[in-house]
Design an enzyme around this catalytic site. Structure first.
Site, PDB file in Angstrom:
ATOM      1  N   LYS A  24      47.126  97.902  37.698  1.00  0.00           N
ATOM      2  CA  LYS A  24      45.845  97.965  38.422  1.00  0.00           C
ATOM      3  C   LYS A  24      44.644  97.986  37.479  1.00  0.00           C
ATOM      4  CE  LYS A  24      45.871 103.011  39.245  1.00  0.00           C
ATOM      5  NZ  LYS A  24      44.679 103.419  38.535  1.00  0.00           N
ATOM      6  N   ASP A  25      44.884  98.256  36.178  1.00  0.00           N
ATOM      7  CA  ASP A  25      43.780  98.241  35.207  1.00  0.00           C
ATOM      8  C   ASP A  25      43.511  96.848  34.643  1.00  0.00           C
ATOM      9  OD1 ASP A  25      43.518 101.003  35.434  1.00  0.00           O
ATOM     10  OD2 ASP A  25      44.864 101.419  33.755  1.00  0.00           O
TER      11      ASP A  25
ATOM     12  N   ARG B  92      36.547 112.469  36.728  1.00  0.00           N
ATOM     13  CA  ARG B  92      37.324 111.686  35.774  1.00  0.00           C
ATOM     14  C   ARG B  92      38.259 112.628  35.056  1.00  0.00           C
ATOM     15  NH1 ARG B  92      35.502 107.377  31.898  1.00  0.00           N
ATOM     16  NH2 ARG B  92      37.763 107.410  31.794  1.00  0.00           N
TER      17      ARG B  92
ATOM     18  N   ARG C 161      42.285 116.813  36.397  1.00  0.00           N
ATOM     19  CA  ARG C 161      41.979 116.604  37.824  1.00  0.00           C
ATOM     20  C   ARG C 161      42.617 117.691  38.693  1.00  0.00           C
ATOM     21  NH1 ARG C 161      41.272 110.205  38.968  1.00  0.00           N
ATOM     22  NH2 ARG C 161      40.564 109.627  36.900  1.00  0.00           N
TER      23      ARG C 161
ATOM     24  N   ARG D 136      37.203 102.852  46.141  1.00  0.00           N
ATOM     25  CA  ARG D 136      38.184 102.450  47.159  1.00  0.00           C
ATOM     26  C   ARG D 136      38.703 103.660  47.923  1.00  0.00           C
ATOM     27  NH1 ARG D 136      43.386 103.305  47.108  1.00  0.00           N
ATOM     28  NH2 ARG D 136      43.364 103.912  44.911  1.00  0.00           N
TER      29      ARG D 136
END
Length: 322
Positions: free
Chosen positions: A84-85, A154, A160, A132
């Site tokens: 996905k990067d 981030r 996180r 998203r």
């Protein structure tokens, strides 16, 4: 004659715990296939050192460029990326030789007190750095008749989840695949249904990349390739490219393989784009035969993107639609 014949293969990887875990699994598989030692070469990317939010620094390619530069300079033989990067445009000098079997593509919620998304209180503060996720979480909350506050965050998995453990946030949303790969999948309090939140195109999949000129290594790495994963993520990334959206745009996509008994005979591609507040979503799907080639998978993505654009998708992507 390959001047490095007999030398260890050098695998370029980001330094994060997740990247090292992903790359370690690939290294083990490549050792088994080639019989050669594989050493990990840790590379720091711009996305790792910048403290800006991904949407501000452009998102696309920030975790990838340094790895690709190392490949092109001959400092590493191959590299492992979270798919996905990867930018949707592929450099001619490089090839994605393998896309191994995909992990769980869904997003995972890690919430205080073991809460699921539906159990979160009105006004809950949820951390995510993804437009998203922000758009779809807000839309889901609206459908449940409640309000949430999304907070831009981030950092690595520890950072996180720490926001929840420390009481700063009620929950954070992470990729389930990442949690699973570092052995922390049991910390998820809810796996978000793809009917509520579609993942990022390619989420849960890896890309193993090397020089297009290294035919011997390409042939070895190809043994790691999973054709169904490649067909699915190619369709998803085609949708993303046709919407002209980078990986920081609020676009979700998922291609499912639909089986009749034991035989996989169809692929369903779903796509979504929405406003950040979740007030408006364009969400469509298309179903067709499982793509048998790169071109067929690309066509499936473009077809759905065209339908989404006809329904007004471009106007929901903010500045990226200009």
């Amino acid at each position: 004659m390959n001047p490095r014949l007999g030398q260890p293969l050098r695998l370029g990887t980001r330094r994060s715990k997740l990247a090292m875990s992903q790359s370690g699994h690939v290294a083990d598989a490549v050792r088994a296939i080639t019989g050669r030692p594989v050493e990990l070469v840790e590379i720091t990317t711009y996305g790792d050192v910048s403290r800006e939010h991904l949407a501000q620094i452009g998102g696309t390619g920030v975790f990838v460029t340094a790895l690709r530069d190392a490949l092109l300079r001959g400092e590493v033989d191959f590299a492992v990326h979270s798919l996905k990067d990867l930018p949707t445009a592929q450099p001619e000098e490089l090839v994605v030789a393998a896309m191994p079997l995909r992990e769980d593509p869904r997003d995972a919620l890690v919430a205080r007190d073991g809460l699921t998304f539906e159990q979160l209180p009105d006004g809950a503060r949820i951390g995510t750095g993804s437009p998203r996720r922000t758009a779809q979480l807000n839309h889901c909350a609206r459908a449940l008749g409640k309000r949430i506050e999304t907070v831009a965050i981030r950092g690595n998995v520890d950072t996180r989840i720490g926001f929840v453990r420390d009481g700063e946030l009620d929950a954070v949303v992470l990729a389930a695949a990442g949690l699973n790969r570092i052995g922390r999948g049991d910390e998820a309090t809810d796996l978000l249904s793809v009917d509520c939140v579609l993942p990022a195109p390619g989420q849960g999949a890896l890309a193993v990349e090397c020089l297009a000129s290294n035919a011997e290594l390409i042939a070895s790495l190809a043994e790691l390739d999973d054709p169904h994963t490649r067909a699915a993520v190619t369709a998803e990334r085609s949708l993303l490219a046709a919407l002209e959206a980078g990986c920081s745009a609020p676009v979700g996509a998922l291609a499912d393989l639909l089986a009749d008994g034991q035989v996989v005979n169809e692929m369903r591609l779903r796509g979504v784009v929405g406003t950040l507040d979740g007030s408006t979503l364009v969400q469509l799907s298309t179903t067709g035969p499982v793509p048998q080639s790169y071109d067929e998978a690309m066509a499936l993505g473009r077809e759905l993107a065209d339908e989404m654009l006809a329904k007004g998708a471009a106007g929901l992507m903010g500045e990226r639609s200009l």
